[in-house]
Design a protein around this motif. Structure first.
Motif, PDB file in Angstrom:
ATOM      1  N   LEU A 138      -6.586  -8.759   1.272  1.00 47.79           N
ATOM      2  CA  LEU A 138      -7.075  -7.574   1.279  1.00 47.79           C
ATOM      3  C   LEU A 138      -8.522  -7.571   0.864  1.00 47.79           C
ATOM      4  O   LEU A 138      -8.938  -7.594  -0.325  1.00 47.79           O
ATOM      5  N   PRO A 139      -9.493  -7.461   1.940  1.00 48.92           N
ATOM      6  CA  PRO A 139     -10.913  -7.697   1.618  1.00 48.92           C
ATOM      7  C   PRO A 139     -11.808  -6.722   0.609  1.00 48.92           C
ATOM      8  O   PRO A 139     -12.417  -6.844  -0.104  1.00 48.92           O
ATOM      9  N   TYR A 140     -10.909  -5.585   0.792  1.00 47.15           N
ATOM     10  CA  TYR A 140     -11.553  -4.231   0.248  1.00 47.15           C
ATOM     11  C   TYR A 140     -10.260  -3.192   0.085  1.00 47.15           C
ATOM     12  O   TYR A 140      -9.628  -3.231   1.129  1.00 47.15           O
ATOM     13  N   SER A 141     -10.503  -2.472  -0.705  1.00 46.39           N
ATOM     14  CA  SER A 141      -9.406  -1.135  -0.619  1.00 46.39           C
ATOM     15  C   SER A 141     -10.206  -0.049  -0.934  1.00 46.39           C
ATOM     16  O   SER A 141     -11.206   0.306  -1.685  1.00 46.39           O
ATOM     17  N   PHE A 142      -9.323   1.195  -0.777  1.00 49.64           N
ATOM     18  CA  PHE A 142      -9.825   2.520  -0.812  1.00 49.64           C
ATOM     19  C   PHE A 142      -9.423   3.130  -2.344  1.00 49.64           C
ATOM     20  O   PHE A 142      -8.729   2.356  -2.974  1.00 49.64           O
ATOM     21  N   GLN A 143      -9.844   4.066  -2.638  1.00 50.97           N
ATOM     22  CA  GLN A 143      -9.171   4.908  -3.901  1.00 50.97           C
ATOM     23  C   GLN A 143      -7.811   4.886  -3.857  1.00 50.97           C
ATOM     24  O   GLN A 143      -7.060   4.800  -4.906  1.00 50.97           O
ATOM     25  N   ASP A 144      -7.162   5.092  -2.690  1.00 47.03           N
ATOM     26  CA  ASP A 144      -5.700   5.059  -2.572  1.00 47.03           C
ATOM     27  C   ASP A 144      -4.980   3.824  -2.577  1.00 47.03           C
ATOM     28  O   ASP A 144      -3.730   3.662  -2.479  1.00 47.03           O
ATOM     29  N   ARG A 145      -5.860   2.781  -2.931  1.00 46.24           N
ATOM     30  CA  ARG A 145      -5.419   1.185  -2.963  1.00 46.24           C
ATOM     31  C   ARG A 145      -4.696   0.900  -1.499  1.00 46.24           C
ATOM     32  O   ARG A 145      -4.099  -0.204  -1.411  1.00 46.24           O
ATOM     33  N   LEU A 146      -5.091   1.722  -0.475  1.00 52.20           N
ATOM     34  CA  LEU A 146      -4.983   1.165   0.968  1.00 52.20           C
ATOM     35  C   LEU A 146      -6.119   0.369   1.481  1.00 52.20           C
ATOM     36  O   LEU A 146      -7.416   0.879   0.916  1.00 52.20           O
ATOM     37  N   GLY A 147      -6.143  -0.240   2.561  1.00 57.50           N
ATOM     38  CA  GLY A 147      -7.360  -0.809   3.066  1.00 57.50           C
ATOM     39  C   GLY A 147      -6.764  -1.860   4.151  1.00 57.50           C
ATOM     40  O   GLY A 147      -5.479  -2.268   4.510  1.00 57.50           O
ATOM     41  N   PRO A 148      -7.654  -2.493   4.936  1.00 52.16           N
ATOM     42  CA  PRO A 148      -7.223  -3.505   5.933  1.00 52.16           C
ATOM     43  C   PRO A 148      -6.866  -4.736   5.161  1.00 52.16           C
ATOM     44  O   PRO A 148      -7.004  -4.982   4.147  1.00 52.16           O
ATOM     45  N   VAL A 149      -5.500  -5.261   5.891  1.00 53.43           N
ATOM     46  CA  VAL A 149      -5.155  -6.156   5.511  1.00 53.43           C
ATOM     47  C   VAL A 149      -5.141  -7.327   6.490  1.00 53.43           C
ATOM     48  O   VAL A 149      -4.882  -7.069   7.775  1.00 53.43           O
ATOM     49  N   VAL A 150      -5.540  -8.584   6.142  1.00 62.37           N
ATOM     50  CA  VAL A 150      -5.728  -9.832   6.927  1.00 62.37           C
ATOM     51  C   VAL A 150      -4.630 -10.671   6.805  1.00 62.37           C
ATOM     52  O   VAL A 150      -4.346 -11.256   5.738  1.00 62.37           O
ATOM     53  N   ASP A 151      -3.783 -10.825   7.942  1.00 62.01           N
ATOM     54  CA  ASP A 151      -2.702 -11.645   7.834  1.00 62.01           C
ATOM     55  C   ASP A 151      -2.811 -12.955   8.211  1.00 62.01           C
ATOM     56  O   ASP A 151      -3.723 -13.214   9.106  1.00 62.01           O
ATOM     57  N   LEU A 152      -2.692 -14.198   7.473  1.00 61.74           N
ATOM     58  CA  LEU A 152      -3.223 -15.374   7.594  1.00 61.74           C
ATOM     59  C   LEU A 152      -2.133 -16.432   7.854  1.00 61.74           C
ATOM     60  O   LEU A 152      -1.065 -16.234   7.226  1.00 61.74           O
TER      61      LEU A 152
END
Length: 167
Positions: A138-152
């Motif tokens: 998770l490179p960064y998250s928003f205030q709602d703790r959501l954000g883009p997720v990179v699957d590796l």
């Protein structure tokens, strides 16, 4: 005097997860062996504790209990010997330590192959290990703790050379 600038020095204890292992080996005379291990680990029982007043790890311990679970890891391997030469192979699975509510299986499996030569005065060994497993970032998250997720999808290959002297 601003107390928020004062460093916080904390001493704490960490209790690692309970682990129970059992293994066996079958020897093939002087020609080699086959071995296997099974390991039970309860990652949810890891705990932090501090004897210093005002420092509590209750929330951290609660999160550990919710995120992690029991696992069963296993290893199987063998070695064949012919005179001074050795051939080895193995397989290892480190099971997913996260609870099923986490939507990612982080199981890591590893294959290994090895060749060796042993004399009375020295030995040389080369081994290849190949590990595969998935992870997420998770490179960064928003205030709602959501954000883009990179699957590796991770694959690691290692070539290890060992040289030694016996005395």
């Amino acid at each position: 005097n601003d107390e928020s600038l004062e460093p916080l020095i904390a001493e704490y204890n960490f209790t690692s997860p309970m682990k129970f292992s059992i293994g066996t080996a079958v020897f093939l005379g002087s020609k080699g062996f086959i071995s296997g291990d099974v390991e039970f680990v309860n990652y949810s029982k890891a705990k932090y504790k501090s004897d210093i007043g005002g420092i509590s790890f209750d929330f951290d311990n609660q999160v550990i209990g919710q995120l992690y679970t029991n696992t069963v890891n296993y290893r199987l391997g063998g070695e064949f010997r012919h005179e001074s030469f050795r051939v080895r192979a193995g397989y290892n699975v480190l099971a997913n330590p996260y609870d099923n509510a986490i939507d990612l299986d982080r199981t890591i499996s590893t294959w290994s192959l090895g060749l060796g030569f042993r004399s009375n005065s020295f030995f040389v060994d080369v081994a290849w290990l190949s590990s595969q497993g998935d992870s997420a970032y998770l490179p960064y998250s928003f205030q709602d703790r959501l954000g883009p997720v990179v699957d590796l999808n991770n694959q690691t290959n290692n070539l290890i050379l060992t040289v030694g002297l016996t005395f």
